[in-house]
Design a protein around this motif. Sequence first.
Motif, mmCIF file in Angstrom:
data_model
loop_
_atom_site.group_PDB
_atom_site.id
_atom_site.type_symbol
_atom_site.label_atom_id
_atom_site.label_comp_id
_atom_site.label_asym_id
_atom_site.label_seq_id
_atom_site.Cartn_x
_atom_site.Cartn_y
_atom_site.Cartn_z
ATOM 1 N N MET A 1 -66.763 35.991 -1.407
ATOM 2 C CA MET A 1 -66.644 34.706 -0.726
ATOM 3 C C MET A 1 -67.121 34.879 0.713
ATOM 4 S SD MET A 1 -62.993 33.364 -2.271
ATOM 5 C CE MET A 1 -62.717 32.139 -1.056
ATOM 6 N N SER A 2 -67.682 33.832 1.235
ATOM 7 C CA SER A 2 -68.171 33.915 2.606
ATOM 8 C C SER A 2 -66.999 33.786 3.579
ATOM 9 C CB SER A 2 -69.207 32.831 2.864
ATOM 10 O OG SER A 2 -68.584 31.578 2.823
ATOM 11 N N HIS A 3 -67.263 34.166 4.789
ATOM 12 C CA HIS A 3 -66.210 34.123 5.807
ATOM 13 C C HIS A 3 -65.798 32.684 6.113
ATOM 14 C CE1 HIS A 3 -66.250 38.365 6.661
ATOM 15 N NE2 HIS A 3 -67.597 38.354 6.668
ATOM 16 N N THR A 4 -66.710 31.745 6.006
ATOM 17 C CA THR A 4 -66.400 30.345 6.288
ATOM 18 C C THR A 4 -65.409 29.791 5.267
ATOM 19 O OG1 THR A 4 -68.634 30.090 7.155
ATOM 20 C CG2 THR A 4 -67.407 28.082 6.689
ATOM 21 N N VAL A 5 -65.629 30.116 3.989
ATOM 22 C CA VAL A 5 -64.734 29.622 2.942
ATOM 23 C C VAL A 5 -63.350 30.243 3.102
ATOM 24 C CG1 VAL A 5 -64.347 29.559 0.468
ATOM 25 C CG2 VAL A 5 -66.647 29.199 1.363
ATOM 26 N N LYS A 6 -63.299 31.537 3.434
ATOM 27 C CA LYS A 6 -62.011 32.205 3.648
ATOM 28 C C LYS A 6 -61.280 31.598 4.837
ATOM 29 C CE LYS A 6 -63.222 36.708 1.745
ATOM 30 N NZ LYS A 6 -63.395 38.136 2.054
ATOM 31 N N LEU A 7 -62.024 31.288 5.895
ATOM 32 C CA LEU A 7 -61.415 30.716 7.090
ATOM 33 C C LEU A 7 -60.867 29.316 6.801
ATOM 34 C CD1 LEU A 7 -60.926 31.294 10.094
ATOM 35 C CD2 LEU A 7 -63.102 30.180 10.570
ATOM 36 N N ILE A 8 -61.608 28.506 6.074
ATOM 37 C CA ILE A 8 -61.143 27.161 5.717
ATOM 38 C C ILE A 8 -59.923 27.240 4.807
ATOM 39 C CG2 ILE A 8 -61.757 25.066 4.461
ATOM 40 C CD1 ILE A 8 -64.605 25.423 5.537
ATOM 41 N N ALA A 9 -59.931 28.176 3.855
ATOM 42 C CA ALA A 9 -58.778 28.344 2.967
ATOM 43 C C ALA A 9 -57.551 28.795 3.751
ATOM 44 C CB ALA A 9 -59.109 29.343 1.871
ATOM 45 N N PHE A 11 -56.898 28.176 6.987
ATOM 46 C CA PHE A 11 -56.404 27.037 7.754
ATOM 47 C C PHE A 11 -55.677 26.036 6.868
ATOM 48 C CE2 PHE A 11 -59.737 27.894 11.166
ATOM 49 C CZ PHE A 11 -58.794 28.373 12.060
ATOM 50 N N GLY A 12 -56.164 25.814 5.665
ATOM 51 C CA GLY A 12 -55.497 24.910 4.736
ATOM 52 C C GLY A 12 -54.130 25.431 4.321
ATOM 53 N N PHE A 13 -54.053 26.737 4.081
ATOM 54 C CA PHE A 13 -52.774 27.350 3.699
ATOM 55 C C PHE A 13 -51.762 27.262 4.837
ATOM 56 C CE2 PHE A 13 -50.081 31.194 3.280
ATOM 57 C CZ PHE A 13 -49.475 30.879 2.090
ATOM 58 N N VAL A 14 -52.209 27.557 6.056
ATOM 59 C CA VAL A 14 -51.312 27.483 7.218
ATOM 60 C C VAL A 14 -50.870 26.036 7.462
ATOM 61 C CG1 VAL A 14 -51.200 27.805 9.726
ATOM 62 C CG2 VAL A 14 -52.205 29.577 8.282
ATOM 63 N N ALA A 15 -51.761 25.080 7.271
ATOM 64 C CA ALA A 15 -51.397 23.674 7.456
ATOM 65 C C ALA A 15 -50.371 23.238 6.415
ATOM 66 C CB ALA A 15 -52.644 22.801 7.371
ATOM 67 N N ALA A 16 -50.527 23.697 5.168
ATOM 68 C CA ALA A 16 -49.569 23.341 4.122
ATOM 69 C C ALA A 16 -48.204 23.961 4.410
ATOM 70 C CB ALA A 16 -50.089 23.800 2.762
ATOM 71 N N LEU A 17 -48.180 25.203 4.877
ATOM 72 C CA LEU A 17 -46.898 25.842 5.211
ATOM 73 C C LEU A 17 -46.213 25.135 6.379
ATOM 74 C CD1 LEU A 17 -47.520 29.679 4.904
ATOM 75 C CD2 LEU A 17 -46.148 28.225 3.447
ATOM 76 N N SER A 18 -46.975 24.758 7.383
ATOM 77 C CA SER A 18 -46.348 24.106 8.535
ATOM 78 C C SER A 18 -45.860 22.703 8.185
ATOM 79 C CB SER A 18 -47.329 24.049 9.705
ATOM 80 O OG SER A 18 -48.419 23.208 9.372
#
Length: 47
Positions: A1-9, A11-18
């Motif tokens: 996976m590219s770094h961009t996809v990992k970074l977006i994933a 951020f999405g995970f951190v947003a869901a946890l918060s």
Amino acid sequence: MSHTVKLIALFGFVAALSACGGQQEEEVVVVEPEPITTEPVYTGKYK
């Protein structure tokens, strides 16, 4: 996976946890309702 996809994933995970992690349960207080009319009370023979 590219770094961009990992970074977006990430951020999405951190947003869901918060969004889900900070919720607190509300305190529920139940109050018994007062009767609309009061019971008649014996006060004496002719009062």
